[in-house]
Design an enzyme around this catalytic site. Structure first.
Site: not given
Length: 125
Positions: A9, A25, A57-58, A73-75
């Protein structure tokens, strides 16, 4: 039986960039990735403390020492620059491995520099 546990974490990182026009990502400073035992393209969960958003995500590698935490992107719709997030990665462990396992937890300051990395991995996610 196998169990899925928190492997590592990054606690309370600050979003430094949001790039909607990227394929997708999460870009993380390479030094933070190493400290948290997260590798490129590894799946992560992201929890946004400011707005409650959660997503998967990655990871892609950002410049070492830059403190970059960039939603791509979408994140990029899930948070804003300045939001505080928690980045979690998971692993699959056998029953035997779970008895002594502790995750790696990296605390960061407001500039995403590690402020505390436990030596014996005794903290919890």
């Amino acid at each position: 039986m196998n169990r899925i546990l928190c492997k590592s974490k990054i606690h309370r990182a600050t979003i430094t960039e949001a790039n909607l026009n990227y394929e997708g990502s999460l870009t993380i400073d390479e030094g933070l990735m190493e400290a948290a035992n997260i590798i490129p393209y590894e799946q992560v969960s992201v929890v946004n403390i400011n707005n409650g958003e959660r997503f998967e995500t990655y990871v892609i590698t950002g410049a070492r020492g830059s403190g970059v935490i960039c939603l791509n992107g979408a994140a990029a719709r899930k948070g804003a620059v300045g939001d505080v997030i928690i980045i979690l990665s998971y692993g699959i462990f056998t029953e035997a491995e779970t008895t002594s396992y502790r995750p790696t937890v990296v605390h960061v300051d407001a500039k995403n520099k590690p402020s505390h990395i436990p030596v014996k991995k005794t903290e919890e996610c």
